[in-house]
Enzyme design. Structure first.
Site, PDB file in Angstrom:
ATOM      1  N   HIS A  50       0.880  -1.171   0.000  1.00 36.23           N
ATOM      2  CA  HIS A  50       0.000   0.000   0.000  1.00 36.23           C
ATOM      3  C   HIS A  50       0.922   1.226   0.000  1.00 36.23           C
ATOM      4  CE1 HIS A  50      -2.455  -2.958   2.296  1.00 36.23           C
ATOM      5  NE2 HIS A  50      -3.506  -2.367   1.781  1.00 36.23           N
TER       6      HIS A  50
ATOM      7  N   ASP B  84       2.184   1.991   3.424  1.00 35.23           N
ATOM      8  CA  ASP B  84       3.089   1.038   4.092  1.00 35.23           C
ATOM      9  C   ASP B  84       4.529   1.456   3.898  1.00 35.23           C
ATOM     10  OD1 ASP B  84       0.859  -0.645   4.201  1.00 35.23           O
ATOM     11  OD2 ASP B  84       1.517  -1.866   2.503  1.00 35.23           O
TER      12      ASP B  84
END
Ligand code: XLS
Ligand code: CA
Ligand code: CA
Length: 440
Positions: A100, A103
């Site tokens: 993501h 992240d």
């Protein structure tokens, strides 16, 4: 100096291996049904669980012990974790990872600031890509963690939040393209509702469709040719997610003219949360030509939530690989370990042990499924089961020569028909035999 310096590259030692740090079944270059295991399985590591998961749960503090625990500066830490994901993939012979946007890089005060932090990390990934065989299976945007998304993103009641989500996805697609990502995933995050008392469901779904159309347009505009994937999930974090399961999401795509632009990323744990088996969701996607990729994990049948465990159930991976072989593989998708080590498996070594377990379970599943297909009993049984449609009245039905009137005329004076027995128990035993044979 690497992060996992004490750990050597993981070796294949064959079916008799009992070393948790070696493969018993995953032998990357072994050819099964015309493809190498590496080509069939296309494993990927989920960046979020493996590098951001800290073992925190609703009842207790973080438990994980990691070599990067002492690194405090967020950007230094972000780059170090990128070094670590490449090292982990290389040591495990995993060819891809998934991430993501949030992240891999921290958020700033504004989206502009956030994007610039992301760009710095992306440059660092690009440097690794120049010398590594490891690539990106898919990227995605985190549209669920920040409080702004409390009522959803593309289904939010707030137009500014909708705009924010669109801008975030725009950037995430661009970054995925820059990194050579093979796919881009849309998981519904908080796209769903808690109560219909405050929700205009029709309005929210129309807005979600508008959002997807804009994503398709933007991909075309910038020349992103990766596969768009929708990842269904029935619930959690919302009570009712809009992309409930494959069947539900497919009807959404059809209603809004989006079929043809998306395939499905089927997650095993989401399938069971929806009351289906993993194989059911794979089959439904496959027979509609829409099986794109897989989130390879498993749930716990006694727990009603998304436990995201590493896959160790070989019955489920065998039936899963059966569908994947029938699908001709998953390319450009793959098997992403959307799985986290349990809270008690807190050592760094457990990251290896868990991925090896998951990879081996899918490799054994692949071998068992190939045996089932090679041996042909299931296929033969299926052909016989529907054999009455090959001639006579059955053929008339298939070829469009039948009507209610002609079928009535055909059957009205015949004895009550009795179909062939199902042989379910025998076929289940066949599955056991294939798994046992594959394990030798
Ligand atoms: C959460 C989802 C998520 C997606 C990517 O349940 O599995 O991790 O795979 O956003
Ligand atoms: Ca997932
Ligand atoms: Ca999940």
């Amino acid at each position: 100096m690497g992060i996992f310096d004490k750990i050597e590259k993981i070796q294949y030692k064959g079916p008799d291996n009992r070393d948790p740090m070696a493969f018993s079944f995953y032998n990357p270059d072994e050819v099964i049904m015309g493809k190498t295991m590496r080509e069939y399985l296309r494993f990927a590591i989920a960046f979020w669980h493996t590098f951001q998961g800290d073992g925190l749960d609703m009842f207790g503090k973080p438990t994980m012990k990691r070599s990067w625990d002492s690194v405090l500066d967020p950007m230094t830490l972000a780059k170090l974790k990128i070094d670590a994901v490449f090292e982990l993939c290389e040591k495990l012979s995993v060819d891809y990872f998934c991430f993501h946007d949030r992240d891999i890089a921290p958020e700033g005060e504004t989206l502009r600031e956030t994007n610039s932090k992301l760009d710095q990390v992306v440059t660092h990934i690009v440097d690794h890509l120049k010398t590594s065989e490891v690539g990106i299976l898919w990227g995605t945007a985190n549209l669920f963690a920040n409080p702004r998304f409390m009522h959803g993103a593309a289904t939010s009641c707030d137009a500014d939040v909708y705009a924010y989500a669109a801008a975030q996805v725009k950037k995430a697609i661009e970054v995925t393209k820059e990194l050579g990502g093979k796919n881009y995933v849309f998981w519904g995050g908080r796209e769903g509702y808690e109560t219909l008392l405050n929700t205009d469901m029709g309005f929210e779904m129309d807005n979600l469709a508008r959002f997807f159309h804009m994503a398709v347009d933007h991909a075309r505009e910038i020349g992103f040719t990766g596969q768009f994937l929708i990842e269904p999930k029935p619930m959690e974090p919302t009570k009712h997610q809009y992309d409930f399961d494959v069947a539900n999401a497919l009807s959404f795509l059809r209603k809004y003219g989006l079929e043809g632009h998306f395939k499905f990323n089927v997650e095993a744990n989401h399938a069971t949360l929806a009351g289906h088996t993993f194989q059911h969701e794979l089959r439904f996607a496959r027979i509609n030509g829409l099986l794109g990729s897989v989130d390879a994990n498993q749930g716990d049948s006694l727990l009603g939530w998304d436990t995201d465990q590493f896959p160790t159930d070989v019955y489920s991976t065998t039936l899963g690989m059966y569908e994947i072989i029938k699908n001709g593989g998953l390319y450009p998708g793959g098997l992403n370990f959307d799985a986290k080590v349990r809270r008690g498996s807190y050592e760094e070594r457990d990251l290896f042990v868990a991925h090896i377990a998951g990879m081996d379970t899918f490799a054994l599943g692949l071998k068992a499924a190939a045996k089932l297909i090679d041996e042909g009993t299931l296929e033969r049984h299926l052909k016989e089961r529907y054999g009455s449609f090959e001639t006579g009245i059955g053929k008339d039905i298939l070829e469009g020569r039948a009507s209610f009137r002609s079928l009535e005329e055909y059957i009205i004076d015949k004895k009550n028909p009795l179909p062939e027995p199902s042989n379910q128990e025998y076929l289940e035993r066949l599955l056991n035999w294939a798994i046992i044979a594959a394990g030798k």
